[in-house]
Design a protein around this motif. Structure first.
Motif, short mmCIF file in Angstrom:
data_model
loop_
_atom_site.label_atom_id
_atom_site.label_comp_id
_atom_site.label_asym_id
_atom_site.label_seq_id
_atom_site.Cartn_x
_atom_site.Cartn_y
_atom_site.Cartn_z
N ALA A 209 -0.52 -25.60 8.01
CA ALA A 209 -0.26 -24.61 9.06
C ALA A 209 0.38 -23.35 8.49
O ALA A 209 1.23 -22.73 9.12
N HIS A 210 -0.05 -22.95 7.29
CA HIS A 210 0.54 -21.79 6.63
C HIS A 210 -0.12 -20.50 7.12
O HIS A 210 -1.29 -20.47 7.49
N ASN A 211 0.66 -19.42 7.08
CA ASN A 211 0.13 -18.10 7.40
C ASN A 211 -0.73 -17.60 6.25
O ASN A 211 -0.44 -17.85 5.08
N LEU A 212 -1.78 -16.84 6.60
CA LEU A 212 -2.79 -16.47 5.61
C LEU A 212 -3.18 -15.01 5.79
O LEU A 212 -3.38 -14.54 6.92
N LEU A 213 -3.28 -14.29 4.66
CA LEU A 213 -3.76 -12.90 4.67
C LEU A 213 -4.98 -12.80 3.76
O LEU A 213 -4.93 -13.20 2.58
N LEU A 214 -6.08 -12.28 4.30
CA LEU A 214 -7.32 -12.10 3.56
C LEU A 214 -7.53 -10.61 3.32
O LEU A 214 -7.57 -9.82 4.27
N VAL A 215 -7.66 -10.21 2.05
CA VAL A 215 -7.81 -8.81 1.69
C VAL A 215 -9.11 -8.63 0.94
O VAL A 215 -9.35 -9.29 -0.08
N GLY A 216 -9.97 -7.72 1.42
CA GLY A 216 -11.24 -7.50 0.75
C GLY A 216 -12.03 -6.38 1.39
O GLY A 216 -11.70 -5.91 2.48
N PRO A 217 -13.09 -5.93 0.76
CA PRO A 217 -13.90 -4.83 1.29
C PRO A 217 -14.67 -5.26 2.54
O PRO A 217 -14.81 -6.45 2.82
N PRO A 218 -15.20 -4.29 3.28
CA PRO A 218 -15.98 -4.63 4.48
C PRO A 218 -17.17 -5.51 4.13
O PRO A 218 -17.84 -5.31 3.11
N GLY A 219 -17.43 -6.50 4.97
CA GLY A 219 -18.59 -7.36 4.79
C GLY A 219 -18.42 -8.46 3.77
O GLY A 219 -19.38 -9.16 3.45
N SER A 220 -17.22 -8.66 3.28
CA SER A 220 -17.01 -9.71 2.26
C SER A 220 -16.83 -11.09 2.87
O SER A 220 -16.82 -12.08 2.16
N GLY A 221 -16.67 -11.18 4.20
CA GLY A 221 -16.59 -12.49 4.87
C GLY A 221 -15.21 -12.87 5.35
O GLY A 221 -14.95 -14.04 5.64
N LYS A 222 -14.29 -11.90 5.47
CA LYS A 222 -12.92 -12.22 5.89
C LYS A 222 -12.89 -12.78 7.31
O LYS A 222 -12.31 -13.85 7.55
N SER A 223 -13.51 -12.08 8.24
CA SER A 223 -13.53 -12.55 9.63
C SER A 223 -14.31 -13.85 9.76
O SER A 223 -13.95 -14.75 10.53
N MET A 224 -15.37 -13.97 8.98
CA MET A 224 -16.19 -15.19 9.00
C MET A 224 -15.36 -16.39 8.59
O MET A 224 -15.45 -17.48 9.20
N LEU A 225 -14.54 -16.24 7.57
CA LEU A 225 -13.67 -17.32 7.13
C LEU A 225 -12.64 -17.66 8.20
O LEU A 225 -12.41 -18.84 8.52
N ALA A 226 -11.99 -16.64 8.75
CA ALA A 226 -10.94 -16.88 9.74
C ALA A 226 -11.48 -17.60 10.97
O ALA A 226 -10.82 -18.48 11.53
N GLN A 227 -12.69 -17.25 11.39
CA GLN A 227 -13.26 -17.86 12.59
C GLN A 227 -13.63 -19.31 12.39
O GLN A 227 -13.88 -20.03 13.36
N ARG A 228 -13.65 -19.77 11.14
CA ARG A 228 -13.95 -21.18 10.86
C ARG A 228 -12.70 -22.03 10.68
O ARG A 228 -12.81 -23.24 10.52
N LEU A 229 -11.54 -21.41 10.75
CA LEU A 229 -10.31 -22.17 10.64
C LEU A 229 -10.11 -23.16 11.80
O LEU A 229 -9.70 -24.30 11.56
N PRO A 230 -10.37 -22.79 13.07
CA PRO A 230 -10.16 -23.76 14.16
C PRO A 230 -10.90 -25.07 13.96
O PRO A 230 -10.40 -26.13 14.36
#
Length: 506
Positions: A209-230
């Motif tokens: 249950a750790h807090n997470l920050l994803l840093v990267g250029p547009p389209g690298s999959g940051k939102s895609m990864l976050a939406q798969r956490l649930p």
């Protein structure tokens, strides 16, 4: 003639007993509501008048006074409509004085006599159970009330149905408790190609249950990864489901009276105000951090959020609660959420791409990332670079592990934590602190030496030092290891950065 009906007012997810007192006396015809009503309560006079007319009744040509006691507490919301109407029916002699003695009542009336859904039925049901009363609530929320109220629950669709039941000419059955169904389609982690480091960090974040920050250029999959956490997180326990559902009930967001089963995933837009994030407004409603309680709060484009909204996260991330204070109101909501954030490395997003980087680099990146304050950055356990994936690799790479496979490892790690923290209020490694953290997360000698050296090089704060230990404990749990080794410490440190815009030192 006088009558009394019991209802509640809401203070956060807590309730305050309210008695609706109705007096019908001689004098010029009038209908007055007193006891610090807000505009919605004051307007109940017209809704009640029309609802009674819809079932063939009219108010007597007398002076009618409705007092909401205690009179020094602000009364807010349309749920006072139904208790006021029933109080009038008692005062008019339509209902017998003992018909409603054992009930707590809430509901909004339509002009046609229908009873509409209101916020807060679940906390009201718990209050009814605590006071050994039954509950009268709208039909749409009968299932919600059935979970908490052990006594009689009446959930009529209209005022006439309720009157007929109380008079014995119609029988209302007890509503059935229901749970919200899981979404039919869940985004699978196997759809993410490449990004092995980010996938690993996502698994660690889910396990502890750790807090997470994803840093990267547009389209690298940051939102895609976050939406798969649930999909990686375990379902809510019964106690957690009840607590989360109470918050959503007070906010009026519990659909069809069904208790939540999956952990919340809230993703507000970056234009959200500080009140929308932390809670507040005219009626001090819960904000996004409370709606994400026992779940995930995803902030995409993190630096674009208002500074006040981001700084409002700092205290809840430590305490798990948020106090909403106003001149005449002080409400505390639970806010134990897992923060997942995503951001570009700079405003244009192409800091590391020589072909597209702006002429202001690296100053542009430093200014952009500096919008995140050091104290907030320090509260994020895992900082992960998410590089762009080349089109050739997208076509060539094979799918990674599926959500079910990773979720099974997460469940095993969570089971170890549940056993470790049995008998305490702690459920995950993220919450461990003080002597307990020292007892469960002390590394071996090589690991301790590495941590001390890295603490100086990275200039970690005491908070950062302990967060590294918590992450290392989770990494060890994923391996089923009892002791934390140098390898676990090294991996935990690799997810740590000195501050906004600065790379890790390991």
């Amino acid at each position: 003639m006088g009558a009394r009906v019991h209802t509640v007012a809401f203070q956060g997810i807590d309730t305050l007993a309210i008695e609706v007192q109705v007096s019908i006396t001689g004098g010029l015809p009038a209908f007055t509501v007193v006891g610090l009503p807000d505009k919605a309560v004051g307007e109940s006079r017209e809704r009640v008048r029309s609802a009674l007319a819809a079932i063939g009744l009219s108010l007597p040509p007398n002076r009618i006074t409705v007092n909401l006691a205690p009179a020094d507490v602000q009364k807010e919301g349309s749920h006072f409509d139904l208790p006021i109407a029933l109080g009038l029916l008692l005062g008019m002699g339509i209902l017998d004085p003992g018909d409603l003695d054992g009930y707590l009542v809430l509901g909004e009336l339509g002009l046609d006599g229908s009873i509409a859904a209101v916020a807060g039925v679940l906390p009201a049901a718990l209050a009814a159970q605590a006071s050994d009363r039954g509950l009268v609530c709208p039909a749409a929320q009968g299932g919600e009330a059935a979970w908490a109220a052990s006594g009689d629950v009446l959930a009529p669709a209209g005022l006439l149905e309720l009157v007929n039941h109380l008079k014995g000419t119609q029988i209302l059955g007890r509503p059935r408790a229901e749970i919200a169904s899981d979404p039919t389609v869940i985004a699978d982690l196997s759809e993410v190609k490449g990004q092995e480091t980010a996938r690993r960090a996502l698994e660690i974040a889910a396990a502890g249950a750790h807090n997470l920050l994803l840093v990267g250029p547009p389209g690298s999959g940051k939102s895609m990864l976050a939406q798969r956490l649930p999909g990686l997180l375990p379902p809510l326990t019964p106690a957690e489901a009840l607590e989360v559902s109470m918050i959503h009930s007070v906010a009026g967001k519990l659909e069809n009276g069904r208790l939540l089963r999956r952990r919340p995933f809230r993703d507000p837009h970056h234009t959200a105000s500080a009140a929308a994030i932390a809670g507040g407004g005219l009626r001090a409603r819960p904000g996004e951090i409370s709606l994400a309680h026992n779940g995930v709060l995803f902030l995409d484009e993190l630096p674009e959020f208002q500074r006040a909204a981001l700084e409002a996260l700092r205290q809840p991330l430590e305490t798990g609660t948020i106090a909403v204070s106003r001149a005449n109101l002080h409400v505390t909501y639970p806010a134990r959420f897992q923060l997942v954030a995503a951001m570009n490395p700079c405003r244009c997003g192409h800091l590391d791409d020589p072909a597209q980087a702006c002429s202001r680099a690296p100053r542009c990146a430093e200014e952009y990332q500096a919008r995140i304050s050091g104290p907030l950055f320090d509260r994020i356990d895992l900082h992960v670079e998410v590089p762009a994936v080349a089109p050739f690799d997208l076509a060539r790479l094979r799918p990674g592990e599926a959500t079910a496979t990773v979720a099974a490892r997460v469940a095993e790690a969570r089971a170890l934590q549940a056993e470790r923290y049995a008998g305490t209020k702690i459920t995950t490694n993220r919450e461990a602190s003080g002597a307990l953290l020292d007892r469960v997360a002390t590394p071996d000698a090589p690991g301790q030496a590495l941590l001390i050296e890295a603490t100086g090089r990275l200039r970690l704060s005491a908070r950062g030092y302990h967060r590294v230990l918590r992450v290392a404990r989770t990494i060890a749990d994923l391996e089923g290891a009892a002791a934390i080794t140098r390898t676990h410490i090294a991996e935990a440190l690799s997810y740590r950065r000195r501050g906004p815009g600065r790379q890790s030192a390991v």
